[in-house]
Design a protein around this motif. Sequence first.
Motif, PDB file in Angstrom:
ATOM      1  N   ASP A  39       0.868  -1.177   0.000  1.00 33.70           N
ATOM      2  CA  ASP A  39       0.000   0.000   0.000  1.00 33.70           C
ATOM      3  C   ASP A  39       0.905   1.227   0.000  1.00 33.70           C
ATOM      4  N   TRP A  40       0.333   2.391  -0.247  1.00 32.12           N
ATOM      5  CA  TRP A  40       1.106   3.619  -0.119  1.00 32.12           C
ATOM      6  C   TRP A  40       1.486   3.800   1.339  1.00 32.12           C
ATOM      7  N   SER A  41       2.651   4.379   1.568  1.00 31.31           N
ATOM      8  CA  SER A  41       3.073   4.707   2.922  1.00 31.31           C
ATOM      9  C   SER A  41       2.142   5.773   3.489  1.00 31.31           C
ATOM     10  N   GLU A  42       2.337   6.101   4.757  1.00 29.57           N
ATOM     11  CA  GLU A  42       1.625   7.254   5.287  1.00 29.57           C
ATOM     12  C   GLU A  42       2.071   8.488   4.501  1.00 29.57           C
ATOM     13  N   THR A  43       1.270   9.514   4.517  1.00 31.37           N
ATOM     14  CA  THR A  43       1.592  10.755   3.809  1.00 31.37           C
ATOM     15  C   THR A  43       2.443  11.642   4.695  1.00 31.37           C
ATOM     16  N   PHE A  44       3.535  12.138   4.118  1.00 31.85           N
ATOM     17  CA  PHE A  44       4.419  13.073   4.808  1.00 31.85           C
ATOM     18  C   PHE A  44       4.271  14.441   4.157  1.00 31.85           C
TER      19      PHE A  44
END
Length: 171
Positions: A81-86
């Motif tokens: 999945d996509w990582s958390e958003t930074f």
Amino acid sequence: SCLENDAEVYQVETQRLEWSPQGFFSFFDLEIATDADFSEIIVEEDGLLDTYYEFDPEENTSYYWRVKTYSEDYEGMLESDWSETFVFHATAAQISVIEPAAEVKWQYGLDYFIRWEDNFSDDVMIELLSDTNQVMLDTTASDGAYKWSIPVNQPIGCRYRIRITSMADPE
């Protein structure tokens, strides 16, 4: 240097986005957008082999970024999945003096640390200011601390101030 989440960074410096995958990896996809929903994607890199990406921000802009990992096992290519958003915010140069704090008393013959926080890597100029005098103490790397020994010929006073400015951006 590692870019902290929600950091305010100097808008004319290249920023290094870094990530640390867990386990084995083959490559990464990276997205950078100007909105948290990623509807305004400005960088879309597929197949990155490194765990970092260098990026030149535009002035006064916030950037959101995320990474996806690909790894290969006996069943084929696996996609995370996509990582958390930074997020980080490109701003003008900023300096905040931490020490000396207001209303401190310093004595001759002792060493004191002048401390500050900033968002850039340029050298800084440190000045001692009074109502009647301005003395440049030194220019130094912007590492957040400078050790100063008060000279015995420094006039006694109670209205001294410290000013720290970027050598590249005095404003």
